[in-house]
Scaffold this motif. Structure first.
Motif, mmCIF file in Angstrom:
data_model
loop_
_atom_site.group_PDB
_atom_site.id
_atom_site.type_symbol
_atom_site.label_atom_id
_atom_site.label_comp_id
_atom_site.label_asym_id
_atom_site.label_seq_id
_atom_site.Cartn_x
_atom_site.Cartn_y
_atom_site.Cartn_z
ATOM 1 N N MET A 74 24.107 47.206 44.047
ATOM 2 C CA MET A 74 25.491 46.854 44.244
ATOM 3 C C MET A 74 26.379 48.057 43.929
ATOM 4 O O MET A 74 26.076 48.820 43.028
ATOM 5 N N TYR A 75 27.429 48.159 44.671
ATOM 6 C CA TYR A 75 28.385 49.235 44.495
ATOM 7 C C TYR A 75 29.718 48.673 44.053
ATOM 8 O O TYR A 75 30.073 47.562 44.402
ATOM 9 N N CYS A 76 30.434 49.475 43.315
ATOM 10 C CA CYS A 76 31.789 49.077 42.914
ATOM 11 C C CYS A 76 32.790 49.736 43.847
ATOM 12 O O CYS A 76 32.574 50.844 44.319
ATOM 13 N N ARG A 77 33.867 49.020 44.125
ATOM 14 C CA ARG A 77 34.964 49.537 44.925
ATOM 15 C C ARG A 77 36.257 49.253 44.196
ATOM 16 O O ARG A 77 36.328 48.361 43.368
ATOM 17 N N THR A 78 37.264 49.963 44.555
ATOM 18 C CA THR A 78 38.594 49.721 44.017
ATOM 19 C C THR A 78 39.485 49.257 45.154
ATOM 20 O O THR A 78 39.594 49.928 46.176
ATOM 21 N N LEU A 79 40.080 48.083 44.972
ATOM 22 C CA LEU A 79 41.056 47.582 45.928
ATOM 23 C C LEU A 79 42.441 47.868 45.369
ATOM 24 O O LEU A 79 42.718 47.545 44.215
ATOM 25 N N ASN A 80 43.275 48.479 46.149
ATOM 26 C CA ASN A 80 44.645 48.761 45.728
ATOM 27 C C ASN A 80 45.542 47.633 46.211
ATOM 28 O O ASN A 80 45.547 47.314 47.397
ATOM 29 N N TYR A 81 46.274 47.034 45.295
ATOM 30 C CA TYR A 81 47.149 45.917 45.622
ATOM 31 C C TYR A 81 48.588 46.308 45.338
ATOM 32 O O TYR A 81 48.871 46.927 44.320
ATOM 33 N N ARG A 82 49.471 45.916 46.269
ATOM 34 C CA ARG A 82 50.886 46.226 46.098
ATOM 35 C C ARG A 82 51.710 45.089 46.679
ATOM 36 O O ARG A 82 51.412 44.567 47.752
ATOM 37 N N ASP A 83 52.745 44.694 45.951
ATOM 38 C CA ASP A 83 53.722 43.723 46.440
ATOM 39 C C ASP A 83 55.053 44.054 45.777
ATOM 40 O O ASP A 83 55.136 45.028 45.020
ATOM 41 N N PRO A 84 56.105 43.294 46.052
ATOM 42 C CA PRO A 84 57.417 43.626 45.472
ATOM 43 C C PRO A 84 57.447 43.609 43.941
ATOM 44 O O PRO A 84 58.347 44.177 43.336
ATOM 45 N N TYR A 85 56.463 42.993 43.318
ATOM 46 C CA TYR A 85 56.452 42.878 41.854
ATOM 47 C C TYR A 85 55.643 43.967 41.167
ATOM 48 O O TYR A 85 55.636 44.045 39.949
ATOM 49 N N GLY A 86 54.950 44.778 41.920
ATOM 50 C CA GLY A 86 54.188 45.859 41.308
ATOM 51 C C GLY A 86 52.988 46.269 42.141
ATOM 52 O O GLY A 86 52.751 45.743 43.230
ATOM 53 N N ARG A 87 52.248 47.206 41.605
ATOM 54 C CA ARG A 87 51.028 47.686 42.255
ATOM 55 C C ARG A 87 49.998 48.010 41.202
ATOM 56 O O ARG A 87 50.333 48.428 40.096
ATOM 57 N N PHE A 88 48.740 47.817 41.556
ATOM 58 C CA PHE A 88 47.653 48.102 40.636
ATOM 59 C C PHE A 88 46.343 48.144 41.409
ATOM 60 O O PHE A 88 46.291 47.798 42.588
ATOM 61 N N ALA A 89 45.291 48.574 40.752
ATOM 62 C CA ALA A 89 43.960 48.646 41.347
ATOM 63 C C ALA A 89 43.089 47.554 40.744
ATOM 64 O O ALA A 89 43.203 47.239 39.562
ATOM 65 N N ILE A 90 42.232 46.966 41.579
ATOM 66 C CA ILE A 90 41.323 45.917 41.147
ATOM 67 C C ILE A 90 39.902 46.393 41.414
ATOM 68 O O ILE A 90 39.572 46.787 42.537
ATOM 69 N N LEU A 91 39.058 46.350 40.402
ATOM 70 C CA LEU A 91 37.661 46.738 40.549
ATOM 71 C C LEU A 91 36.867 45.542 41.045
ATOM 72 O O LEU A 91 36.952 44.449 40.487
ATOM 73 N N VAL A 92 36.097 45.736 42.119
ATOM 74 C CA VAL A 92 35.251 44.684 42.675
ATOM 75 C C VAL A 92 33.859 45.252 42.904
ATOM 76 O O VAL A 92 33.682 46.463 42.991
ATOM 77 N N GLU A 93 32.872 44.357 42.983
ATOM 78 C CA GLU A 93 31.504 44.758 43.308
ATOM 79 C C GLU A 93 31.207 44.340 44.736
ATOM 80 O O GLU A 93 31.481 43.213 45.121
ATOM 81 N N GLU A 94 30.609 45.242 45.495
ATOM 82 C CA GLU A 94 30.175 44.898 46.842
ATOM 83 C C GLU A 94 28.770 44.322 46.740
ATOM 84 O O GLU A 94 27.871 44.953 46.182
ATOM 85 N N GLN A 95 28.584 43.116 47.240
ATOM 86 C CA GLN A 95 27.310 42.415 47.160
ATOM 87 C C GLN A 95 26.423 42.784 48.354
ATOM 88 O O GLN A 95 26.912 43.276 49.373
ATOM 89 N N PRO A 96 25.101 42.561 48.249
ATOM 90 C CA PRO A 96 24.189 42.902 49.354
ATOM 91 C C PRO A 96 24.548 42.226 50.680
ATOM 92 O O PRO A 96 24.288 42.778 51.749
ATOM 93 N N ASP A 97 25.164 41.043 50.627
ATOM 94 C CA ASP A 97 25.534 40.342 51.861
ATOM 95 C C ASP A 97 26.865 40.823 52.441
ATOM 96 O O ASP A 97 27.346 40.293 53.428
ATOM 97 N N GLY A 98 27.480 41.826 51.819
ATOM 98 C CA GLY A 98 28.734 42.384 52.311
ATOM 99 C C GLY A 98 29.972 41.765 51.698
ATOM 100 O O GLY A 98 31.082 42.242 51.917
ATOM 101 N N SER A 99 29.816 40.688 50.934
ATOM 102 C CA SER A 99 30.972 40.084 50.275
ATOM 103 C C SER A 99 31.368 40.924 49.064
ATOM 104 O O SER A 99 30.624 41.798 48.622
ATOM 105 N N LEU A 100 32.551 40.652 48.545
ATOM 106 C CA LEU A 100 33.036 41.355 47.364
ATOM 107 C C LEU A 100 33.174 40.356 46.222
ATOM 108 O O LEU A 100 33.617 39.226 46.431
ATOM 109 N N LYS A 101 32.795 40.773 45.025
ATOM 110 C CA LYS A 101 32.905 39.916 43.839
ATOM 111 C C LYS A 101 33.997 40.461 42.945
ATOM 112 O O LYS A 101 34.015 41.649 42.616
ATOM 113 N N LEU A 102 34.914 39.574 42.554
ATOM 114 C CA LEU A 102 36.053 39.931 41.720
ATOM 115 C C LEU A 102 36.080 39.001 40.514
ATOM 116 O O LEU A 102 35.806 37.821 40.650
#
Length: 79
Positions: free
Chosen positions: A1-29
């Motif tokens: 499994m690999y880790c990825r960073t998703l960058n999230y931004r909206d009018p209230y702020g921005r931040f990065a979320i660490l997720v794991e990429e699963q063997p089936d292609g889904s992401l776990k948060l």
């Protein structure tokens, strides 16, 4: 499994979320890896899931847990 960073931004702020990429292609948060209070976390997770669904990707959420250690679940600072 690999880790990825998703960058999230909206009018209230921005931040990065660490997720794991699963063997089936889904992401776990982990719920508590999303900063903010409970309603904000749920809103952000729903928006991320919608965005991934448009890309034909699935988001698995581990509710009530954190992958990244913090002092408090609503602590916006990464360790």
């Amino acid at each position: 499994m690999y880790c990825r960073t998703l960058n999230y931004r909206d009018p209230y702020g921005r931040f990065a979320i660490l997720v794991e990429e699963q063997p089936d292609g889904s992401l776990k948060l982990w719920e508590f890896d999303v900063p903010g209070e409970a309603a904000r976390r749920r809103y952000v997770i729903d928006k991320v899931a919608e965005s991934l669904a448009r890309q034909s990707r699935r988001l698995q959420v581990v509710w009530g847990a954190a992958r990244v250690a913090r002092q408090r679940a609503d602590d916006p600072m990464w360790p």
